[in-house]
Design a protein around this motif. Structure first.
Motif, PDB file in Angstrom:
ATOM      1  N   ASN A 114       0.826  -1.202   0.000  1.00  0.00           N
ATOM      2  CA  ASN A 114       0.000   0.000   0.000  1.00  0.00           C
ATOM      3  C   ASN A 114       0.863   1.256   0.000  1.00  0.00           C
ATOM      4  N   PRO A 115       1.603   1.476  -1.080  1.00  0.00           N
ATOM      5  CA  PRO A 115       2.516   2.617  -1.100  1.00  0.00           C
ATOM      6  C   PRO A 115       1.767   3.944  -1.228  1.00  0.00           C
ATOM      7  N   LEU A 116       2.364   4.999  -0.686  1.00  0.00           N
ATOM      8  CA  LEU A 116       1.783   6.336  -0.786  1.00  0.00           C
ATOM      9  C   LEU A 116       2.378   7.062  -1.992  1.00  0.00           C
ATOM     10  N   PRO A 117       1.518   7.603  -2.874  1.00  0.00           N
ATOM     11  CA  PRO A 117       2.023   8.259  -4.078  1.00  0.00           C
ATOM     12  C   PRO A 117       3.070   9.335  -3.776  1.00  0.00           C
ATOM     13  N   TYR A 126      -3.298   9.977  -7.832  1.00  0.00           N
ATOM     14  CA  TYR A 126      -2.932   8.697  -8.453  1.00  0.00           C
ATOM     15  C   TYR A 126      -3.388   7.534  -7.569  1.00  0.00           C
ATOM     16  N   GLY A 127      -3.225   7.697  -6.243  1.00  0.00           N
ATOM     17  CA  GLY A 127      -3.701   6.676  -5.320  1.00  0.00           C
ATOM     18  C   GLY A 127      -5.206   6.749  -5.117  1.00  0.00           C
TER      19      GLY A 127
ATOM     20  N   LYS B  65      -6.611  -0.527  -1.065  1.00  0.00           N
ATOM     21  CA  LYS B  65      -6.624   0.093   0.262  1.00  0.00           C
ATOM     22  C   LYS B  65      -6.599   1.612   0.103  1.00  0.00           C
ATOM     23  N   PRO B  66      -6.936   2.377   1.159  1.00  0.00           N
ATOM     24  CA  PRO B  66      -6.739   3.828   1.096  1.00  0.00           C
ATOM     25  C   PRO B  66      -5.278   4.126   0.758  1.00  0.00           C
ATOM     26  N   PRO B  67      -4.979   5.199   0.070  1.00  0.00           N
ATOM     27  CA  PRO B  67      -5.802   6.383  -0.164  1.00  0.00           C
ATOM     28  C   PRO B  67      -6.855   6.252  -1.260  1.00  0.00           C
ATOM     29  N   TYR B  68      -7.045   5.060  -1.857  1.00  0.00           N
ATOM     30  CA  TYR B  68      -8.133   4.899  -2.833  1.00  0.00           C
ATOM     31  C   TYR B  68      -9.442   5.371  -2.218  1.00  0.00           C
ATOM     32  N   VAL B  69     -10.179   6.208  -2.945  1.00  0.00           N
ATOM     33  CA  VAL B  69     -11.441   6.745  -2.443  1.00  0.00           C
ATOM     34  C   VAL B  69     -12.568   5.800  -2.839  1.00  0.00           C
TER      35      VAL B  69
END
Lengths: 381, 126
Positions: A114-117, A126-127, B65-69
Motif C-alpha cells: 500500500n505505497p503512498l504516491p 494517483y492513489g 486500500k486507502p488512499p483509494y477513495v
C-alpha cells in the motif's frame, strides 16, 4: 580486483511468524550465516543490511554484539538486498575489509502493498483514483508482452505450478502445497490475466551472507562460492516501469536488462553458461519476462521453454528452484538475498530434495522493484 | 459542474495537462518542470490529445486500500495505458470493465468519471 567469495549463508524461514520481529529474524539469519562460515560476529569487519518496513538493520548489533564495527543501513525497495550485496562486495574488492556480513529482512502485513504516491513523487490523485497498485503494473506489462511475444495463459499457470512444486521441496518456504495448472487457472481473478495463485504475497523472512576475500576465503574451510559480479541499475528513459502515470512512446531496455548485461560482462560469463537461475517472480508474468530481459532466453522462447519443462529442476535451465517469491512470499528486504542463498546451496550441492542434478557450476540471480530498479549477480564454484 | 479531483492534472473540459520539452519535443504527463529524456528545464505546459489507442490494459478486481477513495460497494474497474499518437502513453481508468470488450489497439477517447464529489479522467472506447 580481488576475488570475493560467499563463505557463509543463513536463513530464517519465510512465511508468517507472529510475535517474531523482523530484527529477531535478521539476528537468527546472521547467526546461521556466521555458524555456516565458521566465524564469529567479532570477526566481521563491516556489515551492510536493510529492510523496507521492519526497522534499521544496524540495531541488530544489540542482539549480535556491540563490537563497534561499521554497519551500513540500506533501503532500496526490492533491490535492498542487492544493494547491500553491491556495497559489501565493493568494500571487499577495494580492500577496505576482508570479511563482511550482509543481511536483508522484512515483515509485512497481509494484503497488497500500500505505497503512498507522495513518497514516489506522484500526486495524491494517483492513489485516490485506484492506479497506485503494483499488481496492476505487472498485469499490464505481461498483457502487452503476451500479445507481442505469443505467451499463453497456460504458460503463466505453469510458472506458478512449478513454483509451488519447488516450494514443497524446500523446508524454508512458506507455501509448500503443490497446486496444479488447472487449480492456478481456476483461482480468483486478481488483475486480468493474472489470478490469485499467480501472485506472491507480502510476507516475512530474513537472509544473511558472510563474504570474504583473500586468505580469509581459504581459512574458512568451506567450499567457496565466488561472487563473480553484482550489478545494480535504475530505469532509463523509455522503459515501462511500475508507478508511471505515463510512459514514453520510444522504448528502452529495462533496468533488469541493463543490470544483467553488466553482471554477465563483469563476470566474463555468458547467459548460456548459467546452470541455475533465480529471477524475480512477484507474479508468474514477471518470471516469464525477466527470463528474456536477463538474456537467459530470447523473447518469446519462454513459451516453449516453460511448456517443455526446461525451467523445472532437472530441466535444461532450472529457474527459481527454492519456489521463488511465489512459494516464499515477498519480504522486500530479504528476497534478493534469498535468491543468492539458494544459488549458494545449489552450487555447493547442499540443496537437498530440490538439488539441481549434474553439479551446477554457474548461478545467476535477478531482483526488480519500484520505481524501476534491478540488481543481478553471477556466482560460480 | 463537478471539479477535477486534481486541477493540475486535468481541466474540467476535459483535457489532460502535460508538458513538452522545447529542446527535444518529449511530452510528459502529468506536467513536470524538467525533461526526463534530455534533462532540459526548458519545458512548457502542453494539453494532451483526447484520442488514442489502447496500448495495454487490466481489470482491477479487488478494492484497493486507502488512499483509494471508495464510493460504496466495490465494482471491478478497467485500467490501461492509452497511446496518444506522437505524444505519450497515459495511464488511465477505463470506463469498460468487461475483458471481452477490451483489446490492444482499439480506439479510445477521453472522458470523465466520478471521483467522490469530484471528477477524474478516464478513457472510453471510441
Amino acid at each position: 580486483m580481488s576475488a570475493v567469495a560467499i563463505i557463509g549463508a543463513g536463513i530464517h524461514p519465510f512465511g508468517r511468524h507472529p510475535g517474531v520481529t523482523g530484527l529477531d529474524m535478521a539476528a537468527v539469519a546472521a547467526r546461521a550465516a556466521l555458524a555456516d562460515a565458521g566465524v564469529g560476529w567479532e570477526d566481521i569487519e563491516v556489515a551492510v543490511g536493510g529492510s523496507d518496513s521492519a526497522g534499521n538493520a544496524d540495531t541488530s548489533v544489540s542482539a549480535l554484539g556491540l563490537t563497534g564495527l561499521p554497519f551500513i543501513n540500506v533501503k532500496n525497495g526490492c533491490a535492498t538486498g542487492g544493494t547491500a550485496l553491491t556495497t559489501a562486495h565493493a568494500m571487499l574488492a577495494s580492500g577496505a575489509a576482508e570479511v563482511a556480513l550482509v543481511v536483508g529482512f522484512d515483515k509485512h502485513p497481509p494484503g497488497a502493498f500500500n505505497p503512498l504516491p507522495e513518497e514516489w513523487g506522484i500526486g495524491a490523485w494517483y492513489g485516490e483514483t485506484g492506479l497506485m497498485l503494483t499488481t496492476q503494473f505487472f498485469a499490464m506489462k505481461i498483457q502487452r508482452y503476451m500479445a507481442e511475444h505469443g505467451i499463453s495463459t497456460s504458460t503463466l499457470a505453469k510458472v506458478a505450478e512449478k513454483a509451488f512444486a519447488n516450494g514443497a521441496r524446500n523446508p524454508h518456504a512458506w507455501r509448500r502445497t503443490p497446486l496444479s495448472e488447472d487449480e492456478v487457472l481456476a483461482s480468483k481473478m486478481v488483475n486480468h490475466p493474472l489470478t490469485q495463485y499467480m501472485f506472491c504475497s507480502p510476507g516475512e523472512g530474513a537472509v544473511a551472507l558472510v563474504l570474504a576475500r583473500g586468505a580469509r576465503v581459504a581459512a574458512a574451510g568451506r567450499t567457496p562460492v565466488w561472487l563473480r559480479s553484482v550489478a545494480f541499475r535504475t530505469r532509463r528513459f523509455g522503459s515501462f516501469e511500475v508507478f508511471s502515470p505515463s510512459i514514453p512512446i520510444e522504448s528502452a531496455p529495462s533496468p533488469t536488462a541493463d543490470a544483467a548485461a553488466a553482471a554477465f560482462e563483469d563476470a566474463g560469463v555468458a547467459p548460456s553458461d548459467v546452470d541455475v537461475a533465480q529471477v524475480q517472480d512477484t507474479e508468474s508474468g514477471a518470471e516469464v519476462m525477466h527470463l528474456a530481459e536477463t538474456g537467459l532466453c530470447e523473447h518469446g522462447e519462454q513459451e516453449s521453454l516453460i511448456q517443455s519443462g526446461a525451467t523445472e529442476i532437472g530441466g535444461r535451465l532450472p529457474v527459481n528452484t527454492d519456489g521463488g517469491c511465489l512459494a516464499n512470499g515477498e519480504p522486500i528486504g530479504a528476497s534478493g538475498l534469498r535468491q543468492v542463498h539458494e544459488v549458494v546451496l545449489q552450487l555447493r550441492g547442499h540443496a537437498g530434495d530440490r538439488q539441481v542434478p549434474g553439479s551446477p557450476r554457474v548461478g545467476f540471480t535477478q531482483v526488480y522493484g519500484a520505481p524501476g530498479v534491478s540488481a543481478c549477480t553471477v556466482l560460480s564454484r | 459542474m463537478p471539479e477535477p479531483l486534481d486541477p493540475t492534472v486535468m481541466t474540467a473540459e476535459p483535457r489532460l495537462i502535460g508538458s513538452r520539452c522545447s529542446q527535444c519535443a518529449t511530452v510528459t504527463f502529468p506536467r513536470q518542470g524538467s525533461c526526463p529524456r534530455c534533462t532540459s528545464v526548458d519545458v512548457s505546459e502542453w494539453p494532451l490529445a483526447t484520442r488514442g489507442t489502447l496500448w495495454t490494459w487490466t481489470i482491477q478486481c479487488f478494492e484497493p486500500k486507502p488512499p483509494y477513495v471508495s464510493d460504496g460497494a466495490f465494482e471491478p474497474y478497467g485500467v490501461g495505458y492509452v497511446e496518444l499518437p506522437g505524444e505519450v502513453r497515459v495511464e488511465t481508468r477505463l470506463t469498460e470493465a468487461d475483458p471481452a470488450r477490451l483489446r490492444i489497439g482499439m480506439p479510445m477517447e477521453l472522458t470523465v468519471i466520478p471521483a467522490g464529489a469530484k471528477i477524474t479522467y478516464a478513457f472510453r472506447p471510441a
